[in-house]
Each structure stands twice: as C-alpha cells, then as structure tokens.
Motif scaffolding. Sequence first.
Motif, mmCIF file in Angstrom:
data_model
loop_
_atom_site.group_PDB
_atom_site.id
_atom_site.type_symbol
_atom_site.label_atom_id
_atom_site.label_comp_id
_atom_site.label_asym_id
_atom_site.label_seq_id
_atom_site.Cartn_x
_atom_site.Cartn_y
_atom_site.Cartn_z
ATOM 1 N N THR A 6 0.833 -1.207 0.000
ATOM 2 C CA THR A 6 0.000 0.000 0.000
ATOM 3 C C THR A 6 0.865 1.253 0.000
ATOM 4 O O THR A 6 0.604 2.207 -0.748
ATOM 5 N N ILE A 7 1.896 1.255 0.829
ATOM 6 C CA ILE A 7 2.786 2.421 0.894
ATOM 7 C C ILE A 7 3.550 2.580 -0.412
ATOM 8 O O ILE A 7 3.731 3.698 -0.909
ATOM 9 N N TYR A 8 3.989 1.460 -0.976
ATOM 10 C CA TYR A 8 4.707 1.514 -2.259
ATOM 11 C C TYR A 8 3.832 2.145 -3.344
ATOM 12 O O TYR A 8 4.291 3.038 -4.079
ATOM 13 N N ARG A 9 2.587 1.683 -3.468
ATOM 14 C CA ARG A 9 1.687 2.230 -4.496
ATOM 15 C C ARG A 9 1.408 3.703 -4.240
ATOM 16 O O ARG A 9 1.376 4.509 -5.184
ATOM 17 N N ARG A 10 1.227 4.067 -2.984
ATOM 18 C CA ARG A 10 0.949 5.471 -2.639
ATOM 19 C C ARG A 10 2.125 6.365 -3.003
ATOM 20 O O ARG A 10 1.943 7.440 -3.602
#
Length: 248
Positions: A6-10
């Motif tokens: 999730t953090i990577y995509r954000r």
Amino acid sequence: MQGLWTIYRRELAGLFLSPLAWILLTIALFAHGYFFIVYLVGVTGRDLRAAMQLALAGDVFWWFMLLLPPLLTMRMISEEARSGVLEFLLTAPASDLAVILGKLGAATSFMGILWSSVLIYGLLAQLLGVSPDWIPALSGVLGATLISGLFSSIGLVASALSSTPILAAFGAVVLNFIVIALPSLDALLKLPPGHWAKVALGHASVVSQYQSSFGIGVLDSKHLVFFLVWTAFFVFIATRLLEKRRWS
C-alpha cells in the motif's frame, strides 16, 4: 509485510503526480538522448555498444546519480513529518520497516524507469537494422537501478534526519558524494601497497564495483551483494530514525 504494498503504491503514484518528478524525468530523458547522440557520433565513432555503455557510465550518469535520488526522497519523510501526514502514517497498521521499504521501492522504481530509457535507443537502432548488444545494456540498467536504490536509501536517511526537504536533499548529496569519493582517501592517506585500509577502500568503491561488472555486461553475485548489503545498512539506519520519530 503488512502495509508495504500500500505504501509503495501510494509513494509511486505520488511521484508520478509530482511536478518535480516529471521535471527531473524530462531533464534526464533529454540529457540521455543528447549525450547518446554525442557519444555515438562524436566520441565513439558510431559504435552503438560503446554509446549505450557511456550513456550508463559516463560523467553525466554519475552526476544524475549524485543529484536525482536526493531530490526524489527529500520530501518522503521530512515534508510528511512537517505536514503531519507522517504521524497519521505511523499510526496505521504498518511497521517502520514497511514504511521505509515502501518509500525506497517507489523511488528505486522511478529511477529504474528513468534508466530504462536508454533501451529505447537500442530498440530504434535494431528497427533501423543495427542490432545492439543487449546483455551489457540490460546489465547496465540493472546496475544503475541498484545504485539508485543505494542512493535513495541514503536520501531517506537524510530525510529522516531533517525537518526541511532542502536540507535533506543537500545532506543526501553530500553523503552520496562521500560514498562515491571514498576510494580517493587512498591517495590522500598515501597508504602503502597491500595495506588493509587500501584494500578495503578499493573494495568499497561504488564506481569500480559497477564498472567492473554491470557496466560491461558481467553479472557477478559479489557485486550484487555489495549493493544490496550497503542498501540494507542505510535502510536499517532510516528505520531506526523513523522509529525514533514515532516514539518522540
């Protein structure tokens, strides 16, 4: 690892929505095209392989390495801490390591896309009837991406240490320069041949580790481990600094 994806995509989406990232990408792509033509026509005598290698190992390449990762990572922690977004992120169900790895993965992916632009010139040359040597080109992109990951991890350390993005970028550039220039201590200290410090400084050279392997199309596990270990070291420091922010 919970929250990593999730953090990577954000973070990756945030980079592609950021004007600064597009400006850096435009400048880098323009410089790649310009210097590729210069190397191909004026320097290497129309040698396609040499031109592609110089585009991924010349002086401009190292200047980009020195400057671009700090500019990409300077806001990832310092700006979020100042705006309060980091506090919200740290209360989410994600570990500190997941936060750092997600941000590092986004910055490294962006840089990997940037370096992959060199392959476009090889594809164009092949369409025109000149087949390039793909192994050195692909290994050069892989090595450039690994170095970008290393310097991005250093950028995250600087961003975690500072509350101002500009200071974070400056600190990361200084640290990157120290890492690149570390082997030059050999000449300053005038160490005798065979001295343990001289040998250690030689093995710690980011430039020689890249040019003796990825830059010429030779994939050796020891060079891969070299970049991964250094990156893991700075990821560890960034994680500890983020943990300190959490509890402070």
